[in-house]
Structure formats: C-alpha cells, structure tokens
Design a protein around this motif. Structure first.
Motif, PDB file in Angstrom:
ATOM      1  N   VAL A   1       6.562   1.594   6.289  1.00  0.00           N
ATOM      2  CA  VAL A   1       7.877   2.197   6.106  1.00  0.00           C
ATOM      3  C   VAL A   1       7.607   3.679   5.913  1.00  0.00           C
ATOM      4  O   VAL A   1       6.995   4.083   4.921  1.00  0.00           O
ATOM      5  CB  VAL A   1       8.611   1.611   4.880  1.00  0.00           C
ATOM      6  N   LEU A   2       8.007   4.472   6.892  1.00  0.00           N
ATOM      7  CA  LEU A   2       7.752   5.912   6.841  1.00  0.00           C
ATOM      8  C   LEU A   2       9.030   6.658   6.516  1.00  0.00           C
ATOM      9  O   LEU A   2      10.075   6.393   7.100  1.00  0.00           O
ATOM     10  CB  LEU A   2       7.213   6.402   8.188  1.00  0.00           C
ATOM     11  N   MET A   3       8.924   7.571   5.584  1.00  0.00           N
ATOM     12  CA  MET A   3      10.061   8.422   5.245  1.00  0.00           C
ATOM     13  C   MET A   3       9.703   9.842   5.661  1.00  0.00           C
ATOM     14  O   MET A   3       9.518  10.729   4.848  1.00  0.00           O
ATOM     15  CB  MET A   3      10.365   8.322   3.756  1.00  0.00           C
TER      16      MET A   3
ATOM     17  N   THR B   1      -2.471   6.385  10.188  1.00  0.00           N
ATOM     18  CA  THR B   1      -3.893   6.113  10.423  1.00  0.00           C
ATOM     19  C   THR B   1      -4.203   4.645  10.182  1.00  0.00           C
ATOM     20  O   THR B   1      -4.911   4.009  10.971  1.00  0.00           O
ATOM     21  CB  THR B   1      -4.768   7.005   9.516  1.00  0.00           C
ATOM     22  N   ALA B   2      -3.657   4.081   9.107  1.00  0.00           N
ATOM     23  CA  ALA B   2      -3.887   2.664   8.801  1.00  0.00           C
ATOM     24  C   ALA B   2      -3.303   1.770   9.897  1.00  0.00           C
ATOM     25  O   ALA B   2      -3.904   0.760  10.272  1.00  0.00           O
ATOM     26  CB  ALA B   2      -3.296   2.316   7.434  1.00  0.00           C
ATOM     27  N   LEU B   3      -2.147   2.136  10.438  1.00  0.00           N
ATOM     28  CA  LEU B   3      -1.567   1.382  11.548  1.00  0.00           C
ATOM     29  C   LEU B   3      -2.477   1.431  12.776  1.00  0.00           C
ATOM     30  O   LEU B   3      -2.734   0.414  13.414  1.00  0.00           O
ATOM     31  CB  LEU B   3      -0.190   1.945  11.928  1.00  0.00           C
TER      32      LEU B   3
ATOM     33  N   VAL C   1       0.860  -1.177   0.000  1.00  0.00           N
ATOM     34  CA  VAL C   1       0.000   0.000   0.000  1.00  0.00           C
ATOM     35  C   VAL C   1       0.896   1.227   0.000  1.00  0.00           C
ATOM     36  O   VAL C   1       1.866   1.285   0.751  1.00  0.00           O
ATOM     37  CB  VAL C   1      -0.908   0.013   1.253  1.00  0.00           C
ATOM     38  N   SER C   2       0.584   2.189  -0.827  1.00  0.00           N
ATOM     39  CA  SER C   2       1.357   3.414  -0.888  1.00  0.00           C
ATOM     40  C   SER C   2       0.521   4.569  -0.349  1.00  0.00           C
ATOM     41  O   SER C   2      -0.682   4.625  -0.557  1.00  0.00           O
ATOM     42  CB  SER C   2       1.759   3.691  -2.341  1.00  0.00           C
ATOM     43  N   GLY C   3       1.161   5.468   0.343  1.00  0.00           N
ATOM     44  CA  GLY C   3       0.463   6.642   0.852  1.00  0.00           C
ATOM     45  C   GLY C   3       1.445   7.532   1.585  1.00  0.00           C
ATOM     46  O   GLY C   3       2.611   7.186   1.760  1.00  0.00           O
ATOM     47  N   ASN C   4       0.949   8.678   2.042  1.00  0.00           N
ATOM     48  CA  ASN C   4       1.838   9.551   2.801  1.00  0.00           C
ATOM     49  C   ASN C   4       1.899   9.083   4.252  1.00  0.00           C
ATOM     50  O   ASN C   4       1.178   8.178   4.660  1.00  0.00           O
ATOM     51  CB  ASN C   4       1.416  11.019   2.673  1.00  0.00           C
ATOM     52  N   ALA C   5       2.773   9.693   5.045  1.00  0.00           N
ATOM     53  CA  ALA C   5       3.000   9.241   6.419  1.00  0.00           C
ATOM     54  C   ALA C   5       1.734   9.318   7.261  1.00  0.00           C
ATOM     55  O   ALA C   5       1.470   8.426   8.080  1.00  0.00           O
ATOM     56  CB  ALA C   5       4.118  10.054   7.057  1.00  0.00           C
TER      57      ALA C   5
ATOM     58  N   THR D   1      -5.446  -1.745   9.722  1.00  0.00           N
ATOM     59  CA  THR D   1      -5.652  -2.168   8.334  1.00  0.00           C
ATOM     60  C   THR D   1      -4.338  -2.525   7.640  1.00  0.00           C
ATOM     61  O   THR D   1      -4.352  -3.098   6.556  1.00  0.00           O
ATOM     62  CB  THR D   1      -6.403  -1.092   7.518  1.00  0.00           C
ATOM     63  N   ILE D   2      -3.205  -2.164   8.260  1.00  0.00           N
ATOM     64  CA  ILE D   2      -1.896  -2.614   7.794  1.00  0.00           C
ATOM     65  C   ILE D   2      -1.117  -3.115   9.007  1.00  0.00           C
ATOM     66  O   ILE D   2      -1.376  -2.708  10.138  1.00  0.00           O
ATOM     67  CB  ILE D   2      -1.107  -1.511   7.049  1.00  0.00           C
ATOM     68  N   ASP D   3      -0.164  -4.017   8.761  1.00  0.00           N
ATOM     69  CA  ASP D   3       0.623  -4.595   9.843  1.00  0.00           C
ATOM     70  C   ASP D   3       1.875  -3.783  10.169  1.00  0.00           C
ATOM     71  O   ASP D   3       2.326  -3.760  11.302  1.00  0.00           O
ATOM     72  CB  ASP D   3       1.034  -6.031   9.490  1.00  0.00           C
TER      73      ASP D   3
END
Length: 108
Positions: free
Chosen positions: A43-45, A32-34, A23-27, A38-40
């Motif tokens: 990787v945040l940049m 929010t997904a974490l 899944v791609s998205g901004n930080a 909804t995601i496990d």
C-alpha cells in the motif's frame, strides 16, 4: 488503512492457515521489496509511476492528526495551516511534509 485492515481480517477468517506479516517502510523500500518478491503487495501513499505493476487506486484520502501538550501555543489556535506548522518546533516526516508544501505552493 481501515479498508486494508478489514480485508486482512477477512483473509484471516476465510483462510486461517495463511500467515500475514505486515511490513512498514517508505515507498522506495516497498517498491524494492515488490521487485525482489519479498512482499506480495504494498500500500503506497506516494505519487509515483505504477506502470510496472497491476494496481488499484484506493478511494481513501490522507487524514492527518496533531498531538501536543495542552500548554503548547498551537493548542490555542482554532485553525492551523502548513506554514504555521513549518515554523513550529515539532517532529514530522520531512520528505512528506516538504512534498506536500511544494504541491500547494508552500516552502520548498
């Protein structure tokens, strides 16, 4: 991302029944997904507080690239800096570039 792809390859090899969905998205979207489960993992940049999470600092650094037509005036330069890029017409992720500029004392 090379390290992440290598780890994912090992997971797929060692656990063939595990399904991976990237899944791609901004930080903000990833955080929010974490929070919602909804995601496990993500990787945040971005520079942000991660006190609410178990986290690892990856040793990699950002690597930027620039693609342009050969006849673009920027293609003739041997060195580009942030101010030259900001003054040029090209697409860039505005928030990311502005955050970078403010950290090094550039345009805000």
């Amino acid at each position: 991302m090379q390290r992440i792809m290598e780890v994912l390859s090992e997971i797929i090899r060692d656990y063939p029944d595990v399904k991976i969905r990237l899944v791609s998205g901004n930080a903000d979207e990833m955080e929010t997904a974490l929070k919602h489960g909804t995601i496990d993992f993500a990787v945040l940049m971005a520079h942000r507080s991660l006190d609410s999470y178990h986290h690892l600092q990856l040793p990699e650094t950002d690597r930027w690239g620039l693609a342009m037509q050969k006849d673009n005036p920027l293609a003739q330069k041997t060195l580009l800096n942030l101010l030259i890029l900001l003054a040029s017409r090209f697409w860039y992720p505005n928030k990311l570039l502005m955050n970078t500029a403010s950290k090094i004392g550039g345009v805000t």
